[in-house]
Every structure is written in structure tokens, then in C-alpha cells.
Design a protein around this motif. Structure first.
Motif, PDB file in Angstrom:
ATOM      1  N   LYS A 120       0.836  -1.210   0.000  1.00 20.86           N
ATOM      2  CA  LYS A 120       0.000   0.000   0.000  1.00 20.86           C
ATOM      3  C   LYS A 120       0.871   1.260   0.000  1.00 20.86           C
ATOM      4  O   LYS A 120       0.604   2.207  -0.738  1.00 20.86           O
ATOM      5  N   GLU A 136      -6.525  -0.499  -9.569  1.00 20.48           N
ATOM      6  CA  GLU A 136      -6.749   0.458  -8.477  1.00 20.48           C
ATOM      7  C   GLU A 136      -6.355  -0.123  -7.120  1.00 20.48           C
ATOM      8  O   GLU A 136      -5.899   0.589  -6.242  1.00 20.48           O
ATOM      9  N   GLU A 137      -6.556  -1.415  -6.960  1.00 21.38           N
ATOM     10  CA  GLU A 137      -6.258  -2.105  -5.703  1.00 21.38           C
ATOM     11  C   GLU A 137      -5.433  -3.345  -5.999  1.00 21.38           C
ATOM     12  O   GLU A 137      -5.540  -3.923  -7.090  1.00 21.38           O
TER      13      GLU A 137
END
Length: 165
Positions: A120, A136-137
Motif C-alpha cells: 500500500k 486500483e487495488e
């Protein structure tokens, strides 16, 4: 003057950085660290033939085939002393490996995977540095850990996978 003389006079000068100014105290360190090379992925048009090459011809330890529908691939891992090879084969017509193999009929290197300690934090910093991330993730990868892919145009032509260590 001869060719040897011209070569000697045009030789590049190599400069090294001294350790005293390698790191600037004004530059903050990253909140994440790049780790070891986890694997090199190779797209293969015939998974059984590729498995046989590494197992039967080269004598490597080769995993069973695992389907990863979320990524559109079948994977097989070849264990090496210091890293792994990941053999990739298309799973479904929308597989990114199918389109890769349309352009590269005999297969070839698809991506490299490098471990990171905080995916992250890596995503946040890479976005700030204008490195495009292809999702996106993070998604769960072949090792059951979160992974992201970095756009090859931002990584000197190499598709880079980052995997949470």
C-alpha cells in the motif's frame, strides 16, 4: 593515427560516488522497501512441453498447474536455488497471456516480480512519482499475497509485478 590510438583516447571515464555524499539528509526515505526478486514469469504456448523441459530435461522441481481465473492464467512454478520461474499459460479468451502469445508465438519473458514490504505504501509513493499501476487495488496473486503490476512504459519496457512479502 591508428585505430588503437583513437580507441585509447576515446575511452569513457568512469566516476564513482563517494560514500560521504551518497545520501542526502534532505531527502526523506521511503516508507516501503524493495525486496528480493521473487520470480521471472515466462509466457508459454504449450504448458505441458514447458513443464517437461524444466522437470524432465533440466531436472528442476516443478509445481502442479494452478488456475488463477482472476488473472486469466494457469501458473506453474519452477524452483531454482535463488528464485523461481513462473510459467504462464492462457486461461480463457480474455487472458492477457493469450494476447501476449498472439504477438509472441513461441512465448517469452512476460514480467518480473519483486517483493515489497508494504504494498500500500509502495502504491501511494509510486502514484506520487507518476508511475502507472495497472489496477486500483492489489489483487491476490499466485502465492496468495497481494500483488500489483506497474505499467511497462513507466519501467523501461518491463512489466513489473510487486508482491507483498
Amino acid at each position: 593515427s591508428g585505430l588503437l590510438t583513437r580507441l585509447q583516447t576515446s575511452a569513457p571515464t568512469i566516476r564513482t560516488l563517494s560514500s560521504s555524499n551518497s545520501f542526502s539528509p534532505n531527502i526523506p526515505s521511503s516508507l516501503w522497501k524493495l525486496g528480493r526478486l521473487n520470480h521471472v514469469a515466462i509466457a508459454v504456448p504449450d504448458l505441458e512441453k514447458a513443464q517437461s523441459l524444466y522437470k524432465d530435461v533440466l531436472g528442476a522441481q516443478v509445481s502442479e498447474t494452478v488456475a488463477l481465473p482472476e488473472h486469466g492464467v494457469y501458473t506453474v512454478f519452477v524452483e531454482l536455488g535463488n528464485t523461481k520461474l513462473e510459467l504462464l499459460h492462457p486461461l480463457g479468451e480474455k487472458s492477457p497471456i493469450a494476447s501476449f502469445l498472439q504477438r509472441n508465438k513461441t512465448g517469452g519473458m512476460h514480467h518480473i516480480c519483486i517483493e515489497v514490504d508494504d504494498i500500500k505504501a509502495a502504491m501511494t509513493e509510486l502514484k506520487e512519482k507518476k508511475i502507472r499501476i495497472l489496477s486500483e487495488e492489489p489483487k491476490i496473486g499466485a502465492h496468495g499475497k497481494p500483488v500489483i503490476f506497474l505499467h511497462p512504459k513507466d519501467c523501461h519496457g518491463v512489466l513489473v509485478e510487486l508482491e507483498q512479502a
